[in-house]
Design a protein around this motif. Structure first.
Motif, mmCIF file in Angstrom:
data_model
loop_
_atom_site.group_PDB
_atom_site.id
_atom_site.type_symbol
_atom_site.label_atom_id
_atom_site.label_comp_id
_atom_site.label_asym_id
_atom_site.label_seq_id
_atom_site.Cartn_x
_atom_site.Cartn_y
_atom_site.Cartn_z
ATOM 1 N N ASN A 86 -24.259 2.234 -6.658
ATOM 2 C CA ASN A 86 -23.054 2.068 -7.477
ATOM 3 C C ASN A 86 -23.050 3.038 -8.649
ATOM 4 N N PHE A 87 -24.236 3.258 -9.222
ATOM 5 C CA PHE A 87 -24.322 4.182 -10.354
ATOM 6 C C PHE A 87 -23.932 5.595 -9.923
ATOM 7 N N LYS A 88 -24.355 5.995 -8.725
ATOM 8 C CA LYS A 88 -23.986 7.313 -8.212
ATOM 9 C C LYS A 88 -22.475 7.443 -8.051
ATOM 10 N N ILE A 89 -21.849 6.372 -7.551
ATOM 11 C CA ILE A 89 -20.390 6.388 -7.370
ATOM 12 C C ILE A 89 -19.680 6.547 -8.713
ATOM 13 N N TYR A 90 -20.114 5.761 -9.721
ATOM 14 C CA TYR A 90 -19.491 5.841 -11.049
ATOM 15 C C TYR A 90 -19.709 7.213 -11.660
ATOM 16 N N ALA A 91 -20.899 7.783 -11.457
ATOM 17 C CA ALA A 91 -21.193 9.100 -12.013
ATOM 18 C C ALA A 91 -20.296 10.161 -11.395
ATOM 19 N N VAL A 92 -20.087 10.088 -10.079
ATOM 20 C CA VAL A 92 -19.212 11.052 -9.398
ATOM 21 C C VAL A 92 -17.776 10.921 -9.894
ATOM 22 N N ILE A 93 -17.300 9.674 -10.026
ATOM 23 C CA ILE A 93 -15.933 9.451 -10.523
ATOM 24 C C ILE A 93 -15.777 10.012 -11.933
ATOM 25 N N PHE A 94 -16.766 9.773 -12.785
ATOM 26 C CA PHE A 94 -16.696 10.247 -14.175
ATOM 27 C C PHE A 94 -16.670 11.772 -14.217
ATOM 28 N N ILE A 95 -17.515 12.416 -13.401
ATOM 29 C CA ILE A 95 -17.568 13.881 -13.386
ATOM 30 C C ILE A 95 -16.245 14.459 -12.890
ATOM 31 N N VAL A 96 -15.663 13.835 -11.840
ATOM 32 C CA VAL A 96 -14.371 14.312 -11.321
ATOM 33 C C VAL A 96 -13.281 14.191 -12.384
ATOM 34 N N ALA A 121 -10.625 18.787 -18.001
ATOM 35 C CA ALA A 121 -10.938 20.136 -18.460
ATOM 36 C C ALA A 121 -9.943 21.148 -17.913
ATOM 37 N N LEU A 122 -9.592 21.023 -16.619
ATOM 38 C CA LEU A 122 -8.616 21.936 -16.020
ATOM 39 C C LEU A 122 -7.247 21.780 -16.662
ATOM 40 N N LEU A 123 -6.864 20.523 -16.937
ATOM 41 C CA LEU A 123 -5.577 20.290 -17.598
ATOM 42 C C LEU A 123 -5.557 20.886 -18.996
ATOM 43 N N GLU A 124 -6.672 20.782 -19.711
ATOM 44 C CA GLU A 124 -6.756 21.313 -21.061
ATOM 45 C C GLU A 124 -6.691 22.834 -21.061
ATOM 46 N N VAL A 125 -7.373 23.461 -20.069
ATOM 47 C CA VAL A 125 -7.371 24.928 -19.994
ATOM 48 C C VAL A 125 -5.981 25.459 -19.655
ATOM 49 N N ASN A 126 -5.294 24.778 -18.745
ATOM 50 C CA ASN A 126 -3.979 25.241 -18.291
ATOM 51 C C ASN A 126 -2.824 24.707 -19.121
#
Length: 385
Positions: free
Chosen positions: A4-14, A20-25
Motif C-alpha cells: 500500500n505504501f508503494k501505491i501511495y508513493a507512486v500516486i504522490f509522485i505522479v 510541476a508540468l502545470l507550473e512550468v507551462n
C-alpha cells in the motif's frame, strides 16, 4: 516495503509531476480589475503613484489609513490639502471633509462615482456614461493644452453633463464620435475649494508608466496649494499580519503549502482506514417461509397432481375477486363475466378463456395437463394486475 505504501508513493509522485508540468507551462494572467490599491502592481493598481507621491507633493504628503471621521474627530488641523482616490467613504466622513473645506482646506476628489453628499454641494450635476473604448483627457487651461492622456483600456467614460455657473470646468474628455464632456471641475465651497475628477484611471500603473503621461498627473495636482496634504487611503491596504502572508503571497510556496496539506489529509485518511477496527459480519435472519413454499412446490411437482394445483389456483383467484373486486363468484355465468371484464378492463376473450379454465379446474373428472396449469397461472395473474 508495504504494498500500500508503494501505491501511495507512486500516486504522490505522479501528482507532483503533474503539478510541476502545470507550473512550468502556466501562462501569467494579467489582473485588469480596477482595484486602486497602493500595494498592487497590477495594471490598475496605484503602486507607481504611491511610490512617487511623496516627490510629487514635495515631501509634504501624509498617508492616513483611518477614515476622515476618525481622523478629524481625534485632532484639529490647520488648513491643508485633502486627496481621495476612488475610496469608499461613509457619509459622516464626507461631512468631515466638507467641514474642513469650508474652513479653508482644499480637497481633490478622484472617483468615477461621486457620492450624493458631494454632488449636492457642488451644484447638483448629473453623471453620464460614454461607451467609447478610447478617449482623451485634456485640461482647458491653455498652458496645459499640450499635456493630455489617451485612455485605451476600460475608461469609465463618466463626466458632468449639467454644470451650473458657479462650477469652473478645468478638464474635459474628448471623443471622436461624441461631444466633449467635462471630467474635472472646481467649486468654491466656503473658504476652500473642491476639485472633482471623474476618471481616476489615469493615476494607475498602466497609464503612469507610459511616456509623457506623468505630466498630466502633475498638472492636475498643481491646482492644490503648496502645503501639507493628507491622502486618505483605503483601510484594506494595511499590510496583513497573518503569519502565513509570506507563504500565501508567493505562488510557488502557496502551491507547495496546499500540496503538503493535501498529502497530510490523504495520509490521515488512508492510515485511519487501514487501522480501523474490523466490523463483524452479521448474517441476516433467513426467510424460512420461502423455503417452505419451495418445499411444497417441489412436493406437488413430484406428485404430478396438476389438477389439484389448478383447482387451488382457481380457488385463490375467486377469493381475490370477491374481496378486492366485490363480485359474487357463486355463479360463473355471463353476468359474472361482464362484471369481471368491466372492473379489470381486460379483453373479453381473455376473461372468457380464464373462466373456462376455472370451470375445468373445478370439475373433478376433467383431464388436466401441465400446460393447462401453466396457462391458468399466467392468465389469472395477468387479470389481477
Amino acid at each position: 516495503m508495504n504494498k500500500n505504501f508503494k501505491i501511495y508513493a507512486v500516486i504522490f509522485i505522479v501528482v507532483m509531476i503533474i503539478l510541476a508540468l502545470l507550473e512550468v507551462n502556466k501562462k501569467e494572467t494579467t489582473d485588469w480589475r480596477k482595484n486602486f490599491d497602493i500595494n498592487e502592481k497590477s495594471p490598475f493598481g496605484l503602486f507607481v503613484f504611491n511610490s512617487e507621491a511623496s516627490h510629487l507633493f514635495k515631501n509634504k504628503l501624509t498617508k492616513v489609513d483611518k477614515t476622515p471621521y476618525e481622523y478629524y474627530s481625534q485632532r484639529k488641523k490647520a488648513v491643508h490639502n485633502i486627496v481621495v482616490i476612488e475610496n469608499d467613504i461613509d457619509s459622516e466622513s464626507w461631512k468631515k471633509i466638507l467641514t474642513q473645506v469650508s474652513e479653508g482646506s482644499d480637497a481633490m476628489l478622484m472617483a468615477s462615482r461621486i457620492p450624493k453628499e458631494i454632488s449636492d454641494s457642488i451644484g447638483y450635476y448629473d453623471s453620464e456614461i460614454s461607451f467609447q473604448d478610447e478617449n482623451v483627457l485634456k485640461l482647458t487651461d491653455k498652458k496645459y493644452q499640450n499635456d493630455f492622456i489617451k485612455l485605451d483600456k476600460f475608461p469609465s467614460g463618466r463626466g458632468f453633463s449639467y454644470i451650473k455657473p458657479k462650477v469652473e470646468v478645468l478638464g474635459k474628455t474628448v471623443e471622436k464620435k461624441n461631444a466633449d464632456q467635462a471630467n474635472f471641475i472646481k467649486v468654491k465651497f466656503g473658504k476652500g475649494n473642491l476639485y472633482v475628477h471623474s476618471e481616476p484611471l489615469f493615476l494607475t500603473n498602466y497609464y503612469l508608466l507610459k511616456p509623457g503621461n506623468v505630466k498630466y498627473a502633475q498638472d492636475i495636482f498643481s491646482y492644490l496649494p503648496d502645503r501639507e496634504t493628507l491622502w486618505f487611503v483605503t483601510n484594506d491596504t494595511k499590510v496583513s499580519r497573518f503569519f502565513m502572508r509570506f507563504v500565501l503571497g508567493n505562488p510557488a510556496l502557496k502551491y507547495a503549502w496546499w500540496v503538503l496539506l493535501g498529502g497530510l489529509v490523504l495520509f490521515i485518511f488512508f492510515n485511519a482506514k487501514r487501522k480501523q477496527r474490523i466490523v463483524p459480519i452479521v448474517e441476516p435472519l433467513r426467510n424460512t417461509s420461502l423455503d417452505f413454499v419451495k418445499s411444497i412446490g417441489n412436493l406437488y411437482l413430484q406428485e404430478g397432481d396438476f389438477h389439484d394445483m389448478m383447482a387451488k389456483k382457481a380457488q385463490y383467484f375467486l377469493n381475490k375477486v370477491r374481496i378486492d373486486l366485490l363480485i359474487d363468484t357463486q355463479n360463473l355465468d355471463a353476468e359474472f363475466e361482464k362484471k369481471l371484464q368491466l372492473k379489470t378492463g381486460k379483453p373479453v376473450e381473455q376473461i372468457s378463456e380464464a373462466i373456462a379454465l376455472i370451470k375445468r379446474a373445478q370439475d373433478p373428472y376433467a383431464s388436466v395437463m401441465k400446460e393447462d396449469l401453466t396457462k391458468i397461472n399466467t392468465l389469472l395473474d395477468e387479470i389481477l394486475k
